[in-house]
Design a protein around this motif. Sequence first.
Motif, mmCIF file in Angstrom:
data_model
loop_
_atom_site.group_PDB
_atom_site.id
_atom_site.type_symbol
_atom_site.label_atom_id
_atom_site.label_comp_id
_atom_site.label_asym_id
_atom_site.label_seq_id
_atom_site.Cartn_x
_atom_site.Cartn_y
_atom_site.Cartn_z
ATOM 1 N N GLU A 1 -4.563 -6.581 -14.910
ATOM 2 C CA GLU A 1 -3.125 -6.434 -14.761
ATOM 3 C C GLU A 1 -2.830 -6.273 -13.265
ATOM 4 O O GLU A 1 -3.695 -5.821 -12.512
ATOM 5 C CB GLU A 1 -2.628 -5.213 -15.536
ATOM 6 C CG GLU A 1 -2.744 -5.348 -17.038
ATOM 7 C CD GLU A 1 -1.886 -6.484 -17.584
ATOM 8 O OE1 GLU A 1 -0.756 -6.679 -17.103
ATOM 9 O OE2 GLU A 1 -2.362 -7.191 -18.497
ATOM 10 N N PRO A 2 -1.613 -6.616 -12.834
ATOM 11 C CA PRO A 2 -1.306 -6.509 -11.408
ATOM 12 C C PRO A 2 -1.607 -5.132 -10.804
ATOM 13 O O PRO A 2 -2.188 -5.039 -9.720
ATOM 14 C CB PRO A 2 0.179 -6.839 -11.347
ATOM 15 C CG PRO A 2 0.394 -7.780 -12.487
ATOM 16 C CD PRO A 2 -0.507 -7.248 -13.579
ATOM 17 N N TRP A 3 -1.240 -4.067 -11.500
ATOM 18 C CA TRP A 3 -1.480 -2.738 -10.928
ATOM 19 C C TRP A 3 -2.970 -2.456 -10.788
ATOM 20 O O TRP A 3 -3.400 -1.786 -9.844
ATOM 21 C CB TRP A 3 -0.775 -1.645 -11.744
ATOM 22 C CG TRP A 3 -1.388 -1.358 -13.081
ATOM 23 C CD1 TRP A 3 -1.087 -1.935 -14.274
ATOM 24 C CD2 TRP A 3 -2.437 -0.419 -13.359
ATOM 25 N NE1 TRP A 3 -1.873 -1.420 -15.276
ATOM 26 C CE2 TRP A 3 -2.714 -0.479 -14.746
ATOM 27 C CE3 TRP A 3 -3.171 0.470 -12.575
ATOM 28 C CZ2 TRP A 3 -3.684 0.305 -15.354
ATOM 29 C CZ3 TRP A 3 -4.140 1.248 -13.184
ATOM 30 C CH2 TRP A 3 -4.389 1.170 -14.561
ATOM 31 N N GLN A 4 -3.773 -2.970 -11.711
ATOM 32 C CA GLN A 4 -5.214 -2.775 -11.630
ATOM 33 C C GLN A 4 -5.800 -3.574 -10.463
ATOM 34 O O GLN A 4 -6.646 -3.066 -9.718
ATOM 35 C CB GLN A 4 -5.879 -3.200 -12.941
ATOM 36 C CG GLN A 4 -5.503 -2.329 -14.120
ATOM 37 C CD GLN A 4 -5.948 -2.918 -15.444
ATOM 38 O OE1 GLN A 4 -5.845 -4.124 -15.666
ATOM 39 N NE2 GLN A 4 -6.439 -2.068 -16.342
ATOM 40 N N ALA A 5 -5.365 -4.815 -10.321
ATOM 41 C CA ALA A 5 -5.830 -5.640 -9.204
ATOM 42 C C ALA A 5 -5.406 -5.015 -7.880
ATOM 43 O O ALA A 5 -6.161 -5.037 -6.901
ATOM 44 C CB ALA A 5 -5.281 -7.061 -9.332
ATOM 45 N N GLY A 6 -4.206 -4.434 -7.840
ATOM 46 C CA GLY A 6 -3.744 -3.751 -6.637
ATOM 47 C C GLY A 6 -4.582 -2.527 -6.316
ATOM 48 O O GLY A 6 -4.898 -2.256 -5.146
ATOM 49 N N THR A 7 -4.959 -1.793 -7.340
ATOM 50 C CA THR A 7 -5.800 -0.608 -7.139
ATOM 51 C C THR A 7 -7.156 -0.999 -6.562
ATOM 52 O O THR A 7 -7.594 -0.436 -5.560
ATOM 53 C CB THR A 7 -5.999 0.157 -8.465
ATOM 54 O OG1 THR A 7 -4.724 0.546 -8.979
ATOM 55 C CG2 THR A 7 -6.866 1.387 -8.270
ATOM 56 N N VAL A 8 -7.805 -1.970 -7.193
ATOM 57 C CA VAL A 8 -9.135 -2.395 -6.729
ATOM 58 C C VAL A 8 -9.029 -3.009 -5.329
ATOM 59 O O VAL A 8 -9.825 -2.693 -4.439
ATOM 60 C CB VAL A 8 -9.782 -3.388 -7.719
ATOM 61 C CG1 VAL A 8 -11.088 -3.953 -7.163
ATOM 62 C CG2 VAL A 8 -10.014 -2.713 -9.063
ATOM 63 N N GLY A 9 -8.035 -3.881 -5.128
ATOM 64 C CA GLY A 9 -7.845 -4.479 -3.803
ATOM 65 C C GLY A 9 -7.574 -3.435 -2.753
ATOM 66 O O GLY A 9 -8.082 -3.512 -1.620
ATOM 67 N N GLY A 10 -6.775 -2.425 -3.105
ATOM 68 C CA GLY A 10 -6.472 -1.352 -2.160
ATOM 69 C C GLY A 10 -7.699 -0.536 -1.790
ATOM 70 O O GLY A 10 -7.888 -0.164 -0.632
ATOM 71 N N ILE A 11 -8.547 -0.271 -2.764
ATOM 72 C CA ILE A 11 -9.767 0.485 -2.480
ATOM 73 C C ILE A 11 -10.719 -0.334 -1.609
ATOM 74 O O ILE A 11 -11.278 0.178 -0.632
ATOM 75 C CB ILE A 11 -10.454 0.939 -3.790
ATOM 76 C CG1 ILE A 11 -9.587 2.003 -4.475
ATOM 77 C CG2 ILE A 11 -11.864 1.463 -3.521
ATOM 78 C CD1 ILE A 11 -10.028 2.343 -5.891
ATOM 79 N N ILE A 12 -10.884 -1.611 -1.928
ATOM 80 C CA ILE A 12 -11.781 -2.448 -1.120
ATOM 81 C C ILE A 12 -11.218 -2.618 0.294
ATOM 82 O O ILE A 12 -11.953 -2.530 1.279
ATOM 83 C CB ILE A 12 -12.040 -3.803 -1.815
ATOM 84 C CG1 ILE A 12 -12.829 -3.566 -3.105
ATOM 85 C CG2 ILE A 12 -12.787 -4.767 -0.886
ATOM 86 C CD1 ILE A 12 -13.002 -4.787 -3.972
ATOM 87 N N GLY A 13 -9.899 -2.809 0.400
ATOM 88 C CA GLY A 13 -9.280 -2.883 1.722
ATOM 89 C C GLY A 13 -9.463 -1.595 2.503
ATOM 90 O O GLY A 13 -9.730 -1.606 3.708
ATOM 91 N N ALA A 14 -9.349 -0.454 1.823
ATOM 92 C CA ALA A 14 -9.534 0.840 2.481
ATOM 93 C C ALA A 14 -10.983 1.047 2.916
ATOM 94 O O ALA A 14 -11.238 1.685 3.943
ATOM 95 C CB ALA A 14 -9.084 1.970 1.555
ATOM 96 N N ILE A 15 -11.933 0.507 2.158
ATOM 97 C CA ILE A 15 -13.338 0.590 2.566
ATOM 98 C C ILE A 15 -13.546 -0.185 3.866
ATOM 99 O O ILE A 15 -14.198 0.296 4.796
ATOM 100 C CB ILE A 15 -14.273 0.087 1.448
ATOM 101 C CG1 ILE A 15 -14.276 1.080 0.276
ATOM 102 C CG2 ILE A 15 -15.693 -0.156 1.977
ATOM 103 C CD1 ILE A 15 -14.958 0.573 -0.987
ATOM 104 N N VAL A 16 -12.983 -1.391 3.931
ATOM 105 C CA VAL A 16 -13.100 -2.199 5.156
ATOM 106 C C VAL A 16 -12.461 -1.465 6.330
ATOM 107 O O VAL A 16 -13.055 -1.330 7.405
ATOM 108 C CB VAL A 16 -12.457 -3.590 4.950
ATOM 109 C CG1 VAL A 16 -12.339 -4.343 6.264
ATOM 110 C CG2 VAL A 16 -13.252 -4.400 3.932
ATOM 111 N N PHE A 17 -11.239 -0.968 6.142
ATOM 112 C CA PHE A 17 -10.532 -0.235 7.191
ATOM 113 C C PHE A 17 -11.314 1.026 7.565
ATOM 114 O O PHE A 17 -11.458 1.360 8.745
ATOM 115 C CB PHE A 17 -9.121 0.096 6.706
ATOM 116 C CG PHE A 17 -8.227 0.771 7.698
ATOM 117 C CD1 PHE A 17 -8.544 0.896 9.044
ATOM 118 C CD2 PHE A 17 -7.017 1.303 7.277
ATOM 119 C CE1 PHE A 17 -7.678 1.529 9.942
ATOM 120 C CE2 PHE A 17 -6.153 1.930 8.152
ATOM 121 C CZ PHE A 17 -6.485 2.046 9.489
#
Length: 155
Positions: free
Chosen positions: A18-34
């Motif tokens: 679902e969009p919110w789930q994809a946003g959560t996972v994407g946000g966590i992976i983006g935060a790991i990179v940052f």
Amino acid sequence: MASETVTKRPERTETALEPWQAGTVGGIIGAIVFGAMMVVQTPGVLEMAIPALYGLEGGLAGTIVHLSHGAVLGVVFAALLVATGRADASPTTAGLLGLGYGVGVWLVLAVIVMPIWLSTVGFELAPAVPNIAIESLIGHAAYGLVLGVVYAVLE
């Protein structure tokens, strides 16, 4: 003899989130990179400033808070895509939208909100407002880019 053309339309697979789930996972992976960028460029932000927002100390607390912020902001990104009818954007489009979103997050949260918040909680090293830091801008841009691409791949 009549001929028919069959047009296949893309359907959600059973593995799509679902969009919110994809946003959560994407946000966590983006935060790991940052976060990895911060460890190299500005470790004090992750070790002292971020945990100080919540009265905490240490790199582990800073990392957990940073990843949590990334997840929440990822959900907001997904909500914005859904609200604007772009929930099914391609990875390229979502990556560019994410890049813009990351810069927007930087402008509001890192440049203005974070230094005010740190000052309010008595953090002695609180930066001045506005807090214009190129490393932070680049990190937030990378966060948004990764968020957008991961979101599109998972959604």
